[in-house]
Design a protein around this motif. Sequence first.
Motif, mmCIF file in Angstrom:
data_model
loop_
_atom_site.group_PDB
_atom_site.id
_atom_site.type_symbol
_atom_site.label_atom_id
_atom_site.label_comp_id
_atom_site.label_asym_id
_atom_site.label_seq_id
_atom_site.Cartn_x
_atom_site.Cartn_y
_atom_site.Cartn_z
ATOM 1 N N ASN A 48 -8.831 -11.974 9.591
ATOM 2 C CA ASN A 48 -8.151 -11.047 10.476
ATOM 3 C C ASN A 48 -8.121 -9.655 9.840
ATOM 4 O OD1 ASN A 48 -6.491 -9.681 12.235
ATOM 5 N ND2 ASN A 48 -4.651 -10.865 11.780
ATOM 6 N N PRO A 49 -8.849 -8.666 10.378
ATOM 7 C CA PRO A 49 -8.877 -7.333 9.769
ATOM 8 C C PRO A 49 -7.498 -6.699 9.608
ATOM 9 C CG PRO A 49 -10.601 -7.540 11.434
ATOM 10 C CD PRO A 49 -9.739 -8.759 11.558
ATOM 11 N N ASN A 50 -6.573 -7.017 10.501
ATOM 12 C CA ASN A 50 -5.231 -6.433 10.393
ATOM 13 C C ASN A 50 -4.516 -6.872 9.125
ATOM 14 O OD1 ASN A 50 -5.430 -5.046 12.822
ATOM 15 N ND2 ASN A 50 -4.564 -6.723 14.011
ATOM 16 N N GLU A 51 -4.859 -8.064 8.623
ATOM 17 C CA GLU A 51 -4.245 -8.560 7.392
ATOM 18 C C GLU A 51 -5.049 -8.154 6.157
ATOM 19 O OE1 GLU A 51 -2.800 -12.739 7.585
ATOM 20 O OE2 GLU A 51 -3.856 -12.740 9.516
ATOM 21 N N ASN A 52 -6.218 -7.624 6.363
ATOM 22 C CA ASN A 52 -7.137 -7.366 5.259
ATOM 23 C C ASN A 52 -7.355 -5.874 5.031
ATOM 24 O OD1 ASN A 52 -7.334 -10.118 4.960
ATOM 25 N ND2 ASN A 52 -9.167 -10.312 6.215
ATOM 26 N N GLN A 53 -8.456 -5.347 5.550
ATOM 27 C CA GLN A 53 -8.766 -3.941 5.290
ATOM 28 C C GLN A 53 -7.724 -2.990 5.859
ATOM 29 O OE1 GLN A 53 -10.750 -6.284 6.671
ATOM 30 N NE2 GLN A 53 -12.323 -5.369 8.009
ATOM 31 N N GLU A 54 -7.070 -3.371 6.971
ATOM 32 C CA GLU A 54 -6.070 -2.479 7.546
ATOM 33 C C GLU A 54 -4.854 -2.333 6.636
ATOM 34 O OE1 GLU A 54 -6.472 -0.503 10.153
ATOM 35 O OE2 GLU A 54 -8.522 -1.303 10.118
ATOM 36 N N VAL A 55 -4.463 -3.409 5.974
ATOM 37 C CA VAL A 55 -3.347 -3.321 5.020
ATOM 38 C C VAL A 55 -3.723 -2.408 3.864
ATOM 39 C CG1 VAL A 55 -1.985 -4.632 3.325
ATOM 40 C CG2 VAL A 55 -2.361 -5.566 5.612
ATOM 41 N N LEU A 56 -4.929 -2.585 3.331
ATOM 42 C CA LEU A 56 -5.369 -1.737 2.223
ATOM 43 C C LEU A 56 -5.519 -0.282 2.653
ATOM 44 C CD1 LEU A 56 -7.963 -4.089 0.501
ATOM 45 C CD2 LEU A 56 -5.863 -3.217 -0.515
ATOM 46 N N ASN A 57 -6.043 -0.046 3.853
ATOM 47 C CA ASN A 57 -6.214 1.323 4.333
ATOM 48 C C ASN A 57 -4.867 2.022 4.523
ATOM 49 O OD1 ASN A 57 -9.015 1.245 4.349
ATOM 50 N ND2 ASN A 57 -9.134 0.473 6.435
ATOM 51 N N LYS A 58 -3.869 1.292 5.039
ATOM 52 C CA LYS A 58 -2.523 1.872 5.171
ATOM 53 C C LYS A 58 -1.965 2.241 3.805
ATOM 54 C CE LYS A 58 -1.059 -0.427 9.449
ATOM 55 N NZ LYS A 58 -0.147 -1.456 10.043
ATOM 56 N N PHE A 59 -2.154 1.361 2.846
ATOM 57 C CA PHE A 59 -1.672 1.637 1.491
ATOM 58 C C PHE A 59 -2.359 2.870 0.909
ATOM 59 C CE2 PHE A 59 -2.241 1.233 -3.092
ATOM 60 C CZ PHE A 59 -0.932 1.091 -3.527
ATOM 61 N N LEU A 60 -3.667 2.960 1.052
ATOM 62 C CA LEU A 60 -4.417 4.067 0.468
ATOM 63 C C LEU A 60 -4.046 5.407 1.094
ATOM 64 C CD1 LEU A 60 -7.913 2.353 0.134
ATOM 65 C CD2 LEU A 60 -6.393 3.033 -1.734
ATOM 66 N N LYS A 61 -3.673 5.408 2.367
ATOM 67 C CA LYS A 61 -3.267 6.651 3.037
ATOM 68 C C LYS A 61 -2.031 7.262 2.402
ATOM 69 C CE LYS A 61 -5.137 6.237 7.715
ATOM 70 N NZ LYS A 61 -4.806 6.099 9.159
ATOM 71 N N SER A 62 -1.131 6.420 1.940
ATOM 72 C CA SER A 62 0.130 6.917 1.377
ATOM 73 C C SER A 62 0.161 6.864 -0.153
ATOM 74 C CB SER A 62 1.309 6.113 1.945
ATOM 75 O OG SER A 62 1.157 4.731 1.686
ATOM 76 N N HIS A 63 -0.933 6.432 -0.769
ATOM 77 C CA HIS A 63 -1.005 6.369 -2.228
ATOM 78 C C HIS A 63 -2.328 6.982 -2.662
ATOM 79 C CE1 HIS A 63 1.945 3.271 -1.189
ATOM 80 N NE2 HIS A 63 2.447 3.423 -2.398
#
Length: 425
Positions: free
Chosen positions: A368-383
Amino acid sequence: MNKELSYSYNILKQIYFNNAYSSLELNKFSMVADINFGLVTKIVYGVIDNDVKYSYYLNQFYKKAPKKQVTLILKIACFVKFEVNSIPNFALGNELVNLAKNSELKPYSGFINAVIKNILKTDFSLDNNLTEIQKLSINYSKPIWFIKFLLDNYGLNQTVNMLSTSLTDNTHIRINTNLISVKDFKELLEKNNIEYSNSKLNDAVYVNYEKLIKLNELTKFYTPQGITSMLVSRQCKGDVILDACSAPGGKACYVATLNPNALVYACDVHPHRVELINNYVNRMQIKNIKTSVLNATLFNQEFNEMFDVVLLDVPCSGLGVINKKPDILLNEPKNLEELCSLQLNILENNSKYVKIGGEIIYSTCTINPNENQEVLNKFLKSHKNFSIVPVDCYGIDALGENFKTFLPHISNTEGFFIGRIKRND
């Protein structure tokens, strides 16, 4: 009464009606001496895996769906008819009717007998008026919600290829090179007439696990572990490493084996799960692991900026491992947004434990991309102090340029995801 049918029915009742895990229920009976456990396993997984298909097939035999326990017995009849050659048709009907008579289903034994007679003389066929999604759902015996999920995220071609790919029935095991060389372990297999085939990874093989597990003297020399799980551990290189969601401990033990001079912290949120890690560590005789109870969502000051690598194999929907755990699809997941929020929370909290120059390895057994790359992408946006590091796949094909999604038809593995990010300052 046929013991295999009786055991199968009682195990399936726990799975269907009490939300028990198939693997755990089967393990309770794996050492029973007077049953064919391989047949029980085949029936249990076969009925679950064909649940959608058999539900559709059985609807032609009654106007109103019967009691759910009755339906379960009929699904066992379907699987044995279509997939098992060792139980003759006449015996199948008699045994399942007797099973009903000796259980809470005695009042329904006549109905069960009538339907089984119809099952035994009726071939499977599809209604021409079904939609394409319905046809995919029934042909591959996957629920509609899962078919829609695959189509939305992977398109028709990828979906069909994914669903139609069959993985080996043999079990992928990692050789415990902490105690034995690969060469010597293979010689032990040959000496004990255990057939094996090589994995793409040099310290693993595929074996007939049902035969291997009977050799108690060999259990310390290997452990069942999938290729993708091993790949996660292979990303971890450093002197001080944290596995924050570690139970049952397979990845941590492999990390410790690959990094013999490192100290590996293996943690989990519940004491009984930490005990599972301890049991794993003791069985594999690993010396450089320190276990403790740790809530991965709560900050631990002792761990602040302490680790070269933090491994996060986070809780997930499990949608990549439905071949091994088909019961996952019996219920549509209802809490995916909450789950994604938990995953991001764990990622953000544990990012505080990484040294400058250190890495986070993020993995799930879902596609499920929402549990995978999307979680990492959200993190990278704010870090902004973290950046992407390419995952080393060791020659195994996967989707994605940097973050890697492993799919059955591409990787010849269960579905899995690995992402790797580095703290720069």
